[in-house]
Every structure is written in structure tokens, then in C-alpha cells.
Design a protein around this motif. Structure first.
Motif, PDB file in Angstrom:
ATOM      1  N   ILE A 147       0.246  -1.317  -0.260  1.00 19.99           N
ATOM      2  CA  ILE A 147      -0.014  -0.032   0.107  1.00 19.99           C
ATOM      3  C   ILE A 147       1.056   1.433  -0.262  1.00 19.99           C
ATOM      4  N   GLY A 148       2.011   1.363   0.825  1.00 17.71           N
ATOM      5  CA  GLY A 148       2.539   2.057   1.551  1.00 17.71           C
ATOM      6  C   GLY A 148       3.612   2.567  -0.121  1.00 17.71           C
ATOM      7  N   MET A 149       3.769   2.054  -1.257  1.00  8.84           N
ATOM      8  CA  MET A 149       4.424   1.535  -2.947  1.00  8.84           C
ATOM      9  C   MET A 149       2.955   2.452  -3.220  1.00  8.84           C
ATOM     10  N   LEU A 150       2.195   2.009  -3.683  1.00 11.67           N
ATOM     11  CA  LEU A 150       1.511   2.143  -3.888  1.00 11.67           C
ATOM     12  C   LEU A 150       1.029   4.214  -3.604  1.00 11.67           C
ATOM     13  N   CYS A 151       0.858   4.725  -2.694  1.00 10.95           N
ATOM     14  CA  CYS A 151       0.716   5.591  -2.858  1.00 10.95           C
ATOM     15  C   CYS A 151       2.356   6.032  -3.385  1.00 10.95           C
ATOM     16  N   VAL A 321       9.140   1.704  -4.845  1.00  9.44           N
ATOM     17  CA  VAL A 321       7.913   2.684  -5.209  1.00  9.44           C
ATOM     18  C   VAL A 321       6.869   1.557  -6.492  1.00  9.44           C
ATOM     19  N   GLY A 322       7.267   0.304  -6.500  1.00  8.89           N
ATOM     20  CA  GLY A 322       6.342  -0.327  -6.907  1.00  8.89           C
ATOM     21  C   GLY A 322       6.531  -0.906  -8.821  1.00  8.89           C
ATOM     22  N   GLY A 323       7.679   0.104  -9.198  1.00 11.59           N
ATOM     23  CA  GLY A 323       7.510  -0.234 -10.647  1.00 11.59           C
ATOM     24  C   GLY A 323       8.071  -1.264 -11.083  1.00 11.59           C
ATOM     25  N   LEU A 324       8.988  -1.856 -10.029  1.00 15.77           N
ATOM     26  CA  LEU A 324      10.200  -3.065 -10.164  1.00 15.77           C
ATOM     27  C   LEU A 324       9.385  -4.125 -10.226  1.00 15.77           C
ATOM     28  N   LEU A 325       8.831  -4.912  -9.149  1.00 14.73           N
ATOM     29  CA  LEU A 325       7.945  -5.102  -8.902  1.00 14.73           C
ATOM     30  C   LEU A 325       7.022  -5.833  -9.946  1.00 14.73           C
ATOM     31  N   GLU A 423       2.513   1.800 -13.969  1.00 11.39           N
ATOM     32  CA  GLU A 423       3.242  -0.208 -14.760  1.00 11.39           C
ATOM     33  C   GLU A 423       1.996  -0.170 -13.222  1.00 11.39           C
ATOM     34  N   GLY A 424       3.107   0.108 -12.188  1.00 11.88           N
ATOM     35  CA  GLY A 424       3.246  -0.409  -9.971  1.00 11.88           C
ATOM     36  C   GLY A 424       1.049  -0.060  -9.764  1.00 11.88           C
ATOM     37  N   ILE A 425       0.893   0.940 -10.695  1.00 15.59           N
ATOM     38  CA  ILE A 425      -0.481   1.474  -9.919  1.00 15.59           C
ATOM     39  C   ILE A 425      -1.460   0.425 -10.605  1.00 15.59           C
ATOM     40  N   GLY A 552       4.258  18.415   4.153  1.00 11.05           N
ATOM     41  CA  GLY A 552       5.168  17.678   3.159  1.00 11.05           C
ATOM     42  C   GLY A 552       5.389  16.385   3.829  1.00 11.05           C
ATOM     43  N   VAL A 553       6.144  16.521   5.401  1.00 13.27           N
ATOM     44  CA  VAL A 553       6.584  15.541   5.808  1.00 13.27           C
ATOM     45  C   VAL A 553       5.059  14.124   6.252  1.00 13.27           C
ATOM     46  N   CYS A 554       3.601  15.512   6.468  1.00 15.27           N
ATOM     47  CA  CYS A 554       2.770  14.153   6.248  1.00 15.27           C
ATOM     48  C   CYS A 554       2.265  13.701   5.049  1.00 15.27           C
ATOM     49  N   MET A 555       2.507  13.790   4.147  1.00 14.04           N
ATOM     50  CA  MET A 555       2.950  13.287   3.096  1.00 14.04           C
ATOM     51  C   MET A 555       3.584  12.473   3.098  1.00 14.04           C
ATOM     52  N   GLY A 556       4.687  12.642   3.211  1.00  9.29           N
ATOM     53  CA  GLY A 556       5.580  11.537   3.694  1.00  9.29           C
ATOM     54  C   GLY A 556       5.065  10.275   4.364  1.00  9.29           C
ATOM     55  N   ALA A 557       4.769  10.980   5.494  1.00 13.65           N
ATOM     56  CA  ALA A 557       4.442   9.627   6.920  1.00 13.65           C
ATOM     57  C   ALA A 557       3.056   8.729   6.598  1.00 13.65           C
ATOM     58  N   THR A 558       2.169   9.533   5.920  1.00 16.71           N
ATOM     59  CA  THR A 558       1.546   8.637   5.168  1.00 16.71           C
ATOM     60  C   THR A 558       1.777   7.282   4.272  1.00 16.71           C
ATOM     61  N   CYS A 559       2.230   7.780   3.794  1.00 14.02           N
ATOM     62  CA  CYS A 559       2.967   5.872   3.218  1.00 14.02           C
ATOM     63  C   CYS A 559       3.275   5.653   3.298  1.00 14.02           C
TER      64      CYS A 559
END
Length: 644
Positions: A147-151, A321-325, A423-425, A552-559
């Protein structure tokens, strides 16, 4: 005639099982036992059933796609990794952190953190044949990582296509002669004839700076985050065109994007070679290259150098970030993932070093023409790609041609990287809702709505103050999400014809996964948090307010918070004590690797036998216990035996 069949139990004991012609053999959970094992007088009468057939495939769910060839996967990954950071970030970091000395921490971080994590992500995707969310059926406790990768992917897609929109704008402007950011343009006569000072730096403004800040960004009309201003409609049209191109390139999934990368992944290399050859013929190019590579050994003692090396490795490889996976999930199960990992990572980092010669040879010529040191014309990020380098190209004979070539290269680099993130999304959503794969209309509608949603959200980034929001998102959301897992034997199982060197190399990767990589990541993350706390965020002369930095910290923390949140959800879904719940939540689900059954190619399907819902008693003698090896023990049979 009795038929014989060889079966192997988990204890590697092989026996021959015969089907008796006379009598009705007793069955235990669908398996035949020897006739004299059971005691008929104590065994109740019940009817045994043969193993149930495999469930028929759902006609509404299409089998998972695969790459048309190994080169499509390699080029897609190389195109995803070799992005704008290789051109506008690595050369600047190299000269800022000691020139050629920077290569020492860079390659140390590459081989002890970048390559092991890169292999981990490729292997997990290929073995699980699933996207960033579904693949964590191997360990439901860690679903939050997906889920974090998707965010992170969504935030990267949001601002990355804005860069492509800027590139489009410059590409269209490059067809004008003279170039609108050159001194030959009539509108810039007052800039080149009179010294117009930059209020923030106290130096004269160049035509390329004025073009970038006033005509492209419009940042001079904004006071900061709180004052975004109106949308710049020329950029809005460029952004719309960029998303339309992404939509059509990804409409058929890897069947379409896998063909596009033959052009988009190879064209930048052609341009870099041409730029290096052209730069080598210019006066002052050697000074630029010397500035790029001259070693400063004292910089090795600086923690900032090592942090820059690690951040560039993660930024360039696109780990976490999910793209490679997602791209690896479309591989054949027996693809040699170790070979691909080494080819992609070494090729990507070699491209970064290679691009530095193309950049600094021409910047050296510009410094020679202006009579200033190379350090005064060098820049990083958008400032290099859209200010310094275009200004240098404007000084060359045939500047229109070189400008078109350069911005076409930037467009190809950006599109390839965006392919991987998108592609990851899409893979994550299609794996969660596989019925969308069978309905082209619904899949197209989903992809269209996704692209249009990103377009609407991206409009904020192309307002007069959009560059402030762009910098904020770029600074706080590109953190790598990683997880440590040991599956060396699974990697060997995938590579059926694994050469001896693969097994030896895996010992190195295992040591990195267990010791080196976690230790280095802990140090790097600690340093990043300390630096983030002590260093003010700014763009040019504008210093971000406290509420902007908190946003900005909130955006990073959300992930990042997705990891503990979904771990709690996974534990709460189980039953028993907290310890038992934890143990159950780290066990693979029954559907783990279910998506890849069609890719095993000729292997037998595992069929779970029917369980008998009736009481029974089994009496064994010393002579009869050997016959238990006739049973084909499945995982369920072993579990039942353990519980008993």
C-alpha cells in the motif's frame, strides 16, 4: 493388471504403490492404505470419494500476460531506471562531492544496498507473479508495504508528468529560430546588452533564466505556497498531451508498452553519444570534464557525500515504489533474475557516469565563452535541464537541431520512468480486481479515469506558484520503502538451469540482506531525518513556512504509516492469542502464487483431496508402519498429522 506409480514423500522416501484388485481398500483423507493396516471390526462403514478435480478456471478472468521477449523486460527496466536523475542529478552530485572520488562511495552504496534491494524486488515480483499489493499474500503482515508503494507511485506520477509537460513546452519552443532563450532573440536584446541583476543572487540574469522563470513557470507572479495563482494554460495543454500519450502507450498493458520501449529506451543513448562527440570538438570542453572528474580526497570524510551517494542510488534505480516489482511479475517463472539484476543495475549506473561527459563537456564550452569558472554555470535538477544546458546549446552552431535532440531525449527518459510507475499502480489494481483484465472496455475506462484524475491534480503544479508545490512533493515523497526477506532457495527454484555462479552470488546477497543493507539503511535514514530537521526547505530565495514543511512531512508519513496500519489489520483478522495471531499473519495465504499457475508450463496441478467427514480408527502393527510411505503426503496431510 495392477498399476504401479512412484510417489515421493517429504522425507525423500520413494515407494511403489499398487492398487489391489480384490477388496475395497480403506482411505484416509482420500489416500489408499494397505488392506491389513485397518481393523475392519472397529472401522465404521462409509463411502470414500476420489480426489476432487481441480476447479475449472474462471472464464471471466484472463491468464496473466507475459513479456513478448526477454529484451522487452530488460529495456523496460533500463528505461524505468535510466531517467532524468541520471542526466540532471548525478553529474552535479559528482562534481559537488569531490569529482571522481564520489565514485567510491557511490559504488559501495550500489553493491551493498542498491543491487541487493533491486534483486529482492525483482525476485519477489517474479516469484509471486503479482503486483505490489497482491504479492504480499506471502506475508499478510507486510501488506502495508505494498500500500505504501502504491501511495509513493501515485505521488511520483503526479509530479513526474509535470516535468514531461515542461519538456513538451521546451520541445515546441525549440522549433523557433533563433531559440527564444538565446541572445539572438530580439526579445532578449536588453538582457544581453544590459546587466539585469537577480535580486536573490546579486548576479546578472541570463535569457534562459528569464525564459524559465517568467514564460514557463510564471513563478515571478507568486509569493509562495499560499499564493498559487492561475493555471498556466500553455502548460496545461502540454500536460494534457503528456497524459494522452501515456494513456495510449499503456492501453494494452505490456503488449503495447513493451514495444514502445524499443524506441524510448534506446534513443537517449544515441543522443548522449552524439552530444559527447559534439562536445569533444568544442573549445573549453576539457576544462568541463576536468571539473567533473578532478578528485578531492578530503570529501570522503564528509557524511554528506555518503548520503548523496546512497540517495542517488535509490533515486536512480527506482527501488521501493512498485514499478520494478510489477514489471518483474510478468516474467516467466524460470527467468534468470540474477543476470537481469546485474545487467540493469550496472548499465544504469554506467549511464549516469557516461551522461556526465555529455553534460560537462558542453558546460565547459559555455564557461569558456563567458570567461567564468565551470562551477558558476553548473546547476542541478530542473535548473540544469531547463536553464544551464539550454543556454549552452544556444551557443552552438545549429542550436535549433541540438535543442530539439536534447529535449526529445528528456521526453523519452521521462516517459520510460513514468511507464514503470504507472505499471505499478495499474498492476496493483488489476490484481485486486482481475475481472478488469477480461473486459477491455472496463480496463480502458479505469486507465482513462486514472490518467484524467492525475491530470486534474497536476494542474496545481502548473500554476504560477506550482514550482513551490512541485519542490515540496519531490522533497518529501521519494523515500524508498524496503523490506528484508530471505528467499534464496526460491530464487534458485525459479532459475531451473541456475549456473554455479548464481548460487555463489546468492551467498553475497544473503549476507547483504541480513547484515550490510539493514545497517547502512539505518545509518542513512537517521542522517536523513537529522538533516531534514536541521535544514530549511527552500526554492531559490523562497524559504518554506513551517506549515508547508509540516504538510510535506504528512505526505511522507502517510506512505510510511501504511505499514503498521495494515499489520494491525492483518493481526486483528486472525484468531487466538496475540502470539498465535502473529504467527498466522506471517504465513503465506493459500492463494500465494496462484496467479502464476498458468506460467509453470507443463507442471502438474496440485489437487487437494476431499476430506472425509466421518470418524475412523487406524490400527497399525510394526510390519505395517512401513506402508505409510505409500501415502502421497500433501501439505494438508502433514498439518492434520501434526495437529493430531
Amino acid at each position: 493388471m495392477p498399476s504401479e506409480q512412484t510417489k515421493t514423500a517429504p522425507g525423500n522416501i520413494t515407494e511403489k504403490k499398487s492398487t489391489h484388485q480384490q477388496g475395497s481398500p480403506a482411505q484416509l483423507n482420500g489416500f489408499n492404505l494397505a488392506h491389513d493396516v485397518t481393523n475392519p471390526s472397529s472401522q465404521p462403514q462409509f463411502e470414500s470419494r476420489p480426489p476432487s478435480p481441480a476447479p475449472p478456471p474462471d472464464p471471466l478472468i484472463l491468464p496473466r500476460e507475459q513479456w513478448g521477449g526477454k529484451y522487452e523486460f530488460l529495456l523496460s527496466c533500463i528505461g524505468y531506471c535510466v531517467g532524468l536523475g541520471n542526466v540532471w542529478r548525478f553529474p552535479y552530485l559528482c562534481y559537488r562531492n569531490g569529482g571522481g572520488v564520489f565514485l567510491i562511495p557511490y559504488f559501495i552504496m550500489l553493491f551493498f544496498t542498491g543491487v541487493p534491494l533491486f534483486l529482492m524486488e525483482l525476485s519477489l515480483g517474479q516469484y509471486g507473479a503479482a503486483g505490489p499489493i497482491t504479492v504480499w499474500k506471502c506475508c499478510p503482515l507486510l501488506k502495508g508495504i505494498g500500500i505504501g508503494m502504491l501511495c509513493v507511485s501515485m505521488l511520483v506520477c503526479l509530479y513526474y508528468n509535470v516535468i514531461i509537460a515542461w519538456t513538451f513546452y521546451y520541445l515546441g519552443s525549440s522549433f523557433q529560430s533563433p531559440l527564444p532563450w538565446s541572445c539572438d532573440a530580439p526579445a532578449n536584446a536588453y538582457l544581453c546588452g544590459n546587466a539585469t541583476l537577480n535580486s536573490s543572487s546579486g548576479r546578472a540574469l541570463s535569457p534562459s533564466e528569464v525564459f524559465w522563470n517568467e514564460r514557463v513557470l510564471g513563478v515571478v507572479n507568486s509569493k509562495g505556497l499560499h499564493d498559487p495563482g492561475p493555471v498556466r494554460w500553455p502548460l496545461a495543454l502540454c500536460l494534457l498531451a503528456a497524459w494522452v500519450i501515456i494513456f495510449f502507450c499503456m492501453l494494452k498493458g505490456i503488449r503495447s508498452s513493451g514495444k514502445v520501449v524499443y524506441v524510448t529506451a534506446t534513443f537517449p543513448y544515441f543522443v548522449l553519444i552524439v552530444l559527447i562527440i559534439r562536445g569533444a570538438t568544442l573549445e573549453g570542453s576539457l576544462q568541463g570534464v576536468a571539473f567533473y572528474l578532478t578528485p578531492d580526497w578530503g570529501r570522503l570524510a564528509s557524511a554528506q557525500v555518503w548520503n548523496d551517494a546512497a540517495s542517488q542510488v535509490f533515486y536512480s534505480l527506482g527501488i521501493g515504489v512498485g514499478g520494478l516489482l510489477s514489471m518483474a511479475s510478468y516474467n516467466k517463472f524460470d527467468n534468470n533474475v540474477i543476470r537481469d539484476c546485474l545487467v540493469i543495475t550496472i548499465g544504469n549506473c554506467s549511464t549516469s557516469f557516461f551522461a556526465g561527459f555529455a553534460i560537462f563537456s558542453i558546460l565547459g564550452h559555455m564557461a569558456w565563452r563567458k570567461g567564468v569558472p565551470v562551477g558558476e554555470v553548473a546547476d542541478t535538477g530542473p535548473g540544469l535541464a531547463f536553464v544551464a544546458y539550454p543556454e549552452a546549446l544556444a551557443l552552438l552552431p545549429g542550436s535549433v537541431f541540438w535543442s530539439i535532440l536534447f529535449f526529445l531525449m528528456l521526453f523519452m527518459l521521462g516517459v520510460d520512468t513514468l511507464f514503470g510507475n504507472m505499471e505499478g499502480i495499474t498492476t496493483a489494481v488489476l490484481d485486486e480486481f482481475p475481472q478488469l483484465r477480461a473486459n477491455m472496455k472496463q480496463k480502458s475506462l479505469f486507465l482513462g479515469l486514472l490518467c484524467f484524475g492525475f491530470y486534474l491534480m497536476g494542474l496545481l503544479l502548473i500554476t504560477d506558484g506550482g514550482i513551490y508545490w512541485f519542490t515540496l512533493i519531490d522533497s518529501f515523497t521519494c523515500h524508498t520503502l524496503t523490506v528484508l526477506n530471505q528467499f534464496c532457495q526460491d530464487i534458485i527454484d525459479m532459475i531451473c538451469r541456475c549456473p554455479p555462479w548464481c548460487s555463489k552470488v546468492l551467498l553475497y546477497f544473503k549476507a547483504c540482506w541480513v547484515f550490510c543493507t539493514p545497517f547502512l539503511l539505518l545509518i542513512i535514514l537517521t542522517y536523513i531525518f537529522i538533516e531534514m530537521y536541521n535544514t530549511p526547505l527552500q526554492y531559490g530565495a523562497y524559504v518554506y513556512p513551517r506549515w508547508g514543511k509540516a504538510l510535506g512531512v504528512c505526505m511522507g508519513a502517510t506512505c510510511c504509516l501504511q505499514i503498521p496500519i495494515w499489520a494491525i489489520v492483518a493481526i486483528s483478522k486472525e484468531s487466538g492469542t496475540l502470539k498465535n495471531r502473529f504467527k498466522k499473519s506471517i504465513r503465506p495465504l493459500n492463494s500465494w502464487r496462484g496467479n502464476n499457475l498458468n506460467n509453470s508450463g507443463g507442471g502438474e496441478e496440485r489437487v487437494e483431496p476431499e476430506r472425509m467427514e466421518a470418524p475412523f480408527t487406524v490400527n497399525l502393527t510394526d510390519r505395517d508402519t512401513v506402508n505409510l510411505t505409500e501415502v502421497d503426503f500433501t501439505a494438508i496431510a502433514w498439518e492434520n498429522g501434526t495437529e493430531a
